[in-house]
Design a protein around this motif. Structure first.
Motif, PDB file in Angstrom:
ATOM      1  N   PRO A   1       1.382  -1.425  -0.643  1.00  0.00           N
ATOM      2  CA  PRO A   1      -0.385   0.012  -0.261  1.00  0.00           C
ATOM      3  C   PRO A   1       0.619   1.273   0.009  1.00  0.00           C
ATOM      4  CG  PRO A   1      -0.064  -1.068   2.835  1.00  0.00           C
ATOM      5  CD  PRO A   1       0.327  -2.000   1.179  1.00  0.00           C
ATOM      6  N   GLY A   2       0.347   2.234  -0.868  1.00  0.00           N
ATOM      7  CA  GLY A   2       1.211   3.661  -0.953  1.00  0.00           C
ATOM      8  C   GLY A   2       2.114   4.039  -0.895  1.00  0.00           C
TER       9      GLY A   2
ATOM     10  N   GLU B   1     -13.232  10.708   4.850  1.00  0.00           N
ATOM     11  CA  GLU B   1     -11.824  10.035   4.615  1.00  0.00           C
ATOM     12  C   GLU B   1     -11.171   9.421   6.183  1.00  0.00           C
ATOM     13  OE1 GLU B   1     -13.221  14.042   6.681  1.00  0.00           O
ATOM     14  OE2 GLU B   1     -12.669  12.679   4.271  1.00  0.00           O
ATOM     15  N   GLU B   2     -12.611   9.723   7.338  1.00  0.00           N
ATOM     16  CA  GLU B   2     -13.049   9.291   8.550  1.00  0.00           C
ATOM     17  C   GLU B   2     -13.928   7.520   9.025  1.00  0.00           C
ATOM     18  OE1 GLU B   2     -13.081  11.653  11.299  1.00  0.00           O
ATOM     19  OE2 GLU B   2     -11.002  12.778  10.673  1.00  0.00           O
ATOM     20  N   ALA B   3     -14.189   7.474   6.918  1.00  0.00           N
ATOM     21  CA  ALA B   3     -15.931   6.747   7.998  1.00  0.00           C
ATOM     22  C   ALA B   3     -15.185   5.614   7.599  1.00  0.00           C
ATOM     23  CB  ALA B   3     -16.917   6.814   6.235  1.00  0.00           C
ATOM     24  N   PRO B   4     -15.867   4.149   8.396  1.00  0.00           N
ATOM     25  CA  PRO B   4     -15.348   2.999   8.707  1.00  0.00           C
ATOM     26  C   PRO B   4     -15.728   2.628   7.332  1.00  0.00           C
ATOM     27  CG  PRO B   4     -17.471   3.511   9.446  1.00  0.00           C
ATOM     28  CD  PRO B   4     -17.440   5.006   8.787  1.00  0.00           C
TER      29      PRO B   4
ATOM     30  N   PHE C   1      -5.414  -0.210   4.871  1.00  0.00           N
ATOM     31  CA  PHE C   1      -6.251   1.127   6.097  1.00  0.00           C
ATOM     32  C   PHE C   1      -6.131   0.594   6.862  1.00  0.00           C
ATOM     33  CE2 PHE C   1      -8.580   1.530   1.537  1.00  0.00           C
ATOM     34  CZ  PHE C   1      -8.073   3.424   1.576  1.00  0.00           C
ATOM     35  N   PRO C   2      -5.438   0.437   7.883  1.00  0.00           N
ATOM     36  CA  PRO C   2      -5.172  -1.126   9.009  1.00  0.00           C
ATOM     37  C   PRO C   2      -5.454  -0.376  10.123  1.00  0.00           C
ATOM     38  CG  PRO C   2      -3.090   0.321   8.491  1.00  0.00           C
ATOM     39  CD  PRO C   2      -3.757   0.663   6.876  1.00  0.00           C
ATOM     40  N   ASP C   3      -5.580   0.916   9.899  1.00  0.00           N
ATOM     41  CA  ASP C   3      -6.448   1.737  11.021  1.00  0.00           C
ATOM     42  C   ASP C   3      -7.814   2.091  11.857  1.00  0.00           C
ATOM     43  OD1 ASP C   3      -3.684   1.718  12.903  1.00  0.00           O
ATOM     44  OD2 ASP C   3      -3.094   3.430  11.601  1.00  0.00           O
ATOM     45  N   ARG C   4      -8.406   1.629  10.118  1.00  0.00           N
ATOM     46  CA  ARG C   4      -9.700   2.397   9.986  1.00  0.00           C
ATOM     47  C   ARG C   4     -10.402   1.165  10.326  1.00  0.00           C
ATOM     48  NH1 ARG C   4     -11.884   5.638   4.830  1.00  0.00           N
ATOM     49  NH2 ARG C   4     -10.518   6.771   4.957  1.00  0.00           N
TER      50      ARG C   4
ATOM     51  N   VAL D   1     -13.315   8.321  -3.708  1.00  0.00           N
ATOM     52  CA  VAL D   1     -12.702   9.387  -2.366  1.00  0.00           C
ATOM     53  C   VAL D   1     -11.186   9.012  -2.919  1.00  0.00           C
ATOM     54  CG1 VAL D   1     -12.394   9.097   0.252  1.00  0.00           C
ATOM     55  CG2 VAL D   1     -15.259   8.373  -0.585  1.00  0.00           C
ATOM     56  N   GLU D   2     -11.118  10.322  -2.452  1.00  0.00           N
ATOM     57  CA  GLU D   2      -9.508  10.357  -2.997  1.00  0.00           C
ATOM     58  C   GLU D   2      -8.772   9.647  -1.655  1.00  0.00           C
ATOM     59  OE1 GLU D   2      -8.256  10.910  -5.590  1.00  0.00           O
ATOM     60  OE2 GLU D   2     -10.627  11.304  -7.456  1.00  0.00           O
ATOM     61  N   SER D   3      -7.285   9.685  -1.728  1.00  0.00           N
ATOM     62  CA  SER D   3      -6.599   8.629  -1.409  1.00  0.00           C
ATOM     63  C   SER D   3      -5.422   8.445  -0.876  1.00  0.00           C
ATOM     64  CB  SER D   3      -7.192   7.911  -0.479  1.00  0.00           C
ATOM     65  OG  SER D   3      -6.383   6.723   0.886  1.00  0.00           O
ATOM     66  N   GLY D   4      -4.486   8.881  -0.301  1.00  0.00           N
ATOM     67  CA  GLY D   4      -2.463   8.628  -0.262  1.00  0.00           C
ATOM     68  C   GLY D   4      -2.547   6.960  -0.925  1.00  0.00           C
ATOM     69  N   GLN D   5      -3.707   6.469  -0.244  1.00  0.00           N
ATOM     70  CA  GLN D   5      -3.474   4.404  -0.176  1.00  0.00           C
ATOM     71  C   GLN D   5      -4.082   4.203  -1.755  1.00  0.00           C
ATOM     72  OE1 GLN D   5      -1.207   4.300   1.648  1.00  0.00           O
ATOM     73  NE2 GLN D   5      -1.720   3.283   2.658  1.00  0.00           N
TER      74      GLN D   5
END
Length: 295
Positions: A151-152, A192-195, A213-216, A258-262
């Motif tokens: 990832p990333g 960006e914070e949604a489950p 997204f290990p922390d989601r 949804v734009e994401s750095g990952q």
């Protein structure tokens, strides 16, 4: 020798003599006698039996991959002879994950059936481990597996499924690239914070979701793409999905990226088999059709 090998592989697969006998459609005493004959021929005990079931001994573990290969070779030979002499119209047994089965294969398989109406196509959807088990056991001719990217980083990760295929001597051929993006219902608050709405463990998309997204938090673990998309459209959370799987949802504005750095994440898809020279005639023709696909 053939039936004892089949019985041995069934015990190894199902873990008990009782379950193996049921799948072999023989009585348990008959299956036990078959295993005992095989052990006598091999010169050693193949299973340790206990309250938890039957476990392979070191000798059994050494025999298992060779027994599966022998059974697969016999089945390949039977099918090839039947097709060549006209006793059967032919069949192809193909396995893949949910995304490939739903969004990549239907058009190709429909064109193949139109050209070869007498060929029976059996498509199995499953996890990579299940599909590799079936391929090694001779239950499938071809499987399609994904190689996971780290990832990333843009770097190719060490895909355990393809490594297992390599260790087993299976052939891996690059097929297509599948791009995954993060999506949500339009207007979802703080995406960006949604489950996450995702698949059960074992699916390659779930493995990628966990890596990216290990922390989601996980809101839902579901068993189908349709269920994941429906709950993402309803605003339950965000989902990492193949761009191919959401084309209509994006066009109808039921989902948005949804734009994401990952993301996006590209996972190459591979055709995996036991070798082109070991494919039965119908499977060989489908293999050529799949290799002709470019998008």
């Amino acid at each position: 020798m053939l039936e004892p090998l089949r019985h041995f592989a069934l015990v190894a697969q199902h873990g008990t003599f009782t379950a193996a006998a049921r799948h072999a459609h023989v009585t348990q005493p008959a299956l036990t006698a078959s295993i005992q004959r095989l052990e006598a021929q091999m010169g050693g005990r193949l299973f340790d039996r206990g309250p938890a079931g039957a476990t392979l001994t070191a000798a059994g573990a050494a025999l298992l991959p060779r027994a599966r290969a022998a059974l697969a070779a016999i089945e390949e030979g039977r099918r090839a002879v039947a097709e060549v002499i006209g006793l059967a119209a032919g069949s192809v047994r193909l396995g893949a994950g949910a995304t490939v089965c739903t969004y990549y294969l239907p058009r190709t398989l429909a064109r193949f059936r139109a050209r070869h109406p007498g060929v029976q196509i059996r498509l199995r959807e499953g996890t990579p481990d299940d599909l590799l088990d079936a391929l090694e056991a001779g239950e499938l001719d071809l499987v399609i597996l994904a190689r996971v990217s780290a990832p990333g980083t843009g770097r190719r990760g060490r895909s355990p499924d393809l490594l297992r295929a390599a260790r087993s001597g299976l052939v891996r051929e690059k097929w297509l690239d599948d791009e995954l993006v993060l999506v949500a219902a339009p207007g979802l608050a703080r995406p960006e914070e949604a489950p996450l709405v995702t698949f059960a463990r074992g699916a390659t998309t779930r493995s990628l979701t966990d890596r990216c997204f290990p922390d989601r938090p996980i809101a839902m673990e579901l068993g189908s793409i349709a269920a994941v998309k429906a709950n993402a459209r309803a605003g339950v959370g965000v989902a990492l999905l193949s761009r191919r799987a959401i084309e209509r949802d994006l066009a109808s504005k039921q989902l948005e990226i949804v734009e994401s750095g990952q993301t996006p994440v590209v996972r190459p898809l591979y055709l995996v088999h036991r070798g082109r020279d070991r494919l039965p005639p119908a499977a060989s023709e489908l293999h050529r059709s799949l290799r002709a696909v470019r998008s």
